[in-house]
Design an enzyme around this catalytic site. Structure first.
Site, PDB file in Angstrom:
ATOM      1  N   VAL A 139       0.857  -1.172   0.000  1.00  0.00           N
ATOM      2  CA  VAL A 139       0.000   0.000   0.000  1.00  0.00           C
ATOM      3  C   VAL A 139       0.896   1.225   0.000  1.00  0.00           C
ATOM      4  O   VAL A 139       1.967   1.229   0.597  1.00  0.00           O
ATOM      5  CB  VAL A 139      -0.940   0.006   1.225  1.00  0.00           C
ATOM      6  CG1 VAL A 139      -0.182   0.241   2.513  1.00  0.00           C
ATOM      7  CG2 VAL A 139      -2.046   1.035   1.075  1.00  0.00           C
ATOM      8  N   SER A 140       0.487   2.249  -0.736  1.00  0.00           N
ATOM      9  CA  SER A 140       1.221   3.512  -0.667  1.00  0.00           C
ATOM     10  C   SER A 140       0.568   4.367   0.401  1.00  0.00           C
ATOM     11  O   SER A 140      -0.579   4.130   0.797  1.00  0.00           O
ATOM     12  CB  SER A 140       1.186   4.232  -2.023  1.00  0.00           C
ATOM     13  OG  SER A 140      -0.112   4.724  -2.290  1.00  0.00           O
ATOM     14  N   THR A 141       1.277   5.376   0.880  1.00  0.00           N
ATOM     15  CA  THR A 141       0.752   6.221   1.952  1.00  0.00           C
ATOM     16  C   THR A 141      -0.589   6.825   1.569  1.00  0.00           C
ATOM     17  O   THR A 141      -1.523   6.872   2.366  1.00  0.00           O
ATOM     18  CB  THR A 141       1.758   7.337   2.287  1.00  0.00           C
ATOM     19  OG1 THR A 141       3.004   6.751   2.649  1.00  0.00           O
ATOM     20  CG2 THR A 141       1.245   8.190   3.432  1.00  0.00           C
TER      21      THR A 141
END
Length: 217
Positions: free
Chosen positions: A10-12
């Site tokens: 997951v990206s931020t």
């Protein structure tokens, strides 16, 4: 025995988006293992990155690939874009004879189908990007102050943060007492649900939502 190595990413900016969070990815992987996997099976390792899908230099993914090559275990991801957003990167992995890639959300897809899907997804993202740029240019031509639009968005985000902080403070005394008593995050979530207290999003509490409240406080 069938062996798997799972990888979630997951990206931020994606952590709060429905369908992209770590919990959602783990749910999809669990469904695959429960309903579509050969039996018996075992998950020999789990890896997780918090990093953009456009960045192919991800340490945990590198470890997952190395272990897959060494052990022959299938590399299992929830969705293809969790592996990468680049067709070229995905194609390289699928061409690696030492890596057998499985995608939970497409349990019966072969390598050819996965490649086609990745190419179509990349085209769609390119189109969305172009459409967004065209919309911004059109708005600018009409005299819309784009900076003002960003200011409004920032104000909404700040208001949401304030509301979340206030909510966390309201449940923290109970959470703190249970935590001090040695209760696990899962037990605290159960206690909050039994007490009829809704989570920040108005639903049931989970161990993750309890952890977020503690971290926010």
């Amino acid at each position: 025995m069938k062996q798997y190595i799972t990888y979630i990413r997951v990206s931020t900016s994606e952590q709060g988006k429905s369908g992209l969070g770590l919990e959602a990815q783990q749910r999809d992987i669990d469904i695959f293992l429960d309903q579509f996997s050969e039996v018996p099976f075992e998950v020999i390792a789990r890896f997780q990155d918090v990093q953009s899908g456009g960045d192919d230099d991800r340490p945990e993914l590198a470890k997952a690939l190395a272990m897959a090559r060494k052990t022959g275990a299938d590399l299992l991801v929830a969705k293809l874009d969790r592996l990468s957003r680049k067709v070229s990167f995905i194609a390289t992995i699928m061409d690696d004879k030492r890596v057998n890639l499985r995608v939970a959300s497409m349990p019966h897809a072969d390598k050819f189908q996965l490649h086609i899907y990745a190419a179509l997804a990349e085209q769609e993202r390119d189109f969305i990007s172009a459409r967004t740029k065209a919309a911004l240019q059109s708005a600018k031509a009409r005299g819309v102050k784009l900076g003002g639009m960003r200011d409004k968005t920032m104000k909404r985000n700040e208001a949401a943060k304030t509301k979340a902080d206030r909510f966390a403070a309201s449940v923290l005394p109970l959470v703190g007492k249970l935590r001090d008593a040695g209760e696990t995050l899962e037990n605290i979530a159960d206690a909050l649900n039994e007490a009829g207290k809704l989570s920040p999003r108005g639903g049931q509490w989970t161990a993750t939502s309890v952890k977020r409240v503690i971290e926010r406080a």
